[in-house]
Design an enzyme around this catalytic site. Structure first.
Site, short mmCIF file in Angstrom:
data_model
loop_
_atom_site.label_atom_id
_atom_site.label_comp_id
_atom_site.label_asym_id
_atom_site.label_seq_id
_atom_site.Cartn_x
_atom_site.Cartn_y
_atom_site.Cartn_z
N GLY A 30 0.83 -1.18 0.00
CA GLY A 30 0.00 0.00 0.00
C GLY A 30 0.87 1.24 0.00
O GLY A 30 2.09 1.16 0.19
N TYR A 31 0.23 2.38 -0.19
CA TYR A 31 0.95 3.64 -0.31
C TYR A 31 0.45 4.66 0.71
O TYR A 31 -0.74 4.92 0.80
CB TYR A 31 0.82 4.20 -1.73
CG TYR A 31 1.59 3.35 -2.70
CD1 TYR A 31 2.91 3.64 -2.99
CD2 TYR A 31 1.01 2.22 -3.26
CE1 TYR A 31 3.64 2.83 -3.83
CE2 TYR A 31 1.74 1.40 -4.11
CZ TYR A 31 3.05 1.72 -4.39
OH TYR A 31 3.79 0.90 -5.21
N LEU A 32 1.41 5.22 1.46
CA LEU A 32 1.11 6.33 2.36
C LEU A 32 1.13 7.64 1.58
O LEU A 32 0.48 8.60 1.96
CB LEU A 32 2.13 6.37 3.50
CG LEU A 32 2.07 5.16 4.44
CD1 LEU A 32 3.30 5.11 5.33
CD2 LEU A 32 0.80 5.20 5.27
#
Length: 157
Positions: A30-32
């Site tokens: 996932g991406y912050l």
């Protein structure tokens, strides 16, 4: 500059790479941050967690800053819970062809049907042997960046 990643990306035209693979690993990430100039990725790869920061690409799209550190899987799981919508899942196959390793990603979920191969190089002009299953080059095409696939999945194109 240290921590440079130099790679080229290609679409894959057949599943012949599966028979040549030396390993297969399931990945969830996932991406912050999905800002193309500074992505922050959290990944669980097999039984390991990683936090990665990538800078924007150079003009050719082959080179960018990359910093990565291994973290515990519990920490990675907690961070994935904080990530933007659009967790990517894929199977990664490692294939040695000639003198280079190719990482072939078979995407799952909303990106199912997309298969991309990457080859890491020591310099941008480095020559490498291309397997028969390597198709169109997509290096530098932002829609194929994992961070963008998390926001605009392949099945919606």
């Amino acid at each position: 500059m240290e921590h440079l990643e130099i790679e080229r990306k290609f679409l894959v035209t057949s599943d012949a790479y599966r028979h040549e693979a030396t390993s297969q690993t399931r990945i969830a990430q996932g991406y912050l941050s999905t800002d193309p100039d500074r992505t922050v990725r959290v990944r669980i790869m097999g039984d390991k967690g990683f936090l990665t920061i990538k800078g924007g690409p150079n003009d050719s799209g082959t080179t960018r800053f990359e910093w990565e550190i291994e973290i515990g899987t519990a920490e990675a799981t907690n961070l994935i819970d904080l990530c933007n919508t659009g967790i990517l899942e894929k199977h990664r196959y490692e294939v040695l062809y000639g003198n280079h390793f190719f990482e072939v990603d078979e995407f799952l979920g909303e990106n199912k049907g997309l298969v991309i191969a990457e080859v890491e190089l020591n310099h941008e002009d480095e020559k490498f042997e291309k397997p028969e299953w390597l198709g169109e080059e997509v290096t530098g095409q932002k829609k194929y960046y994992n961070s963008q696939l998390s926001r605009n999945p392949y099945t919606t194109w």
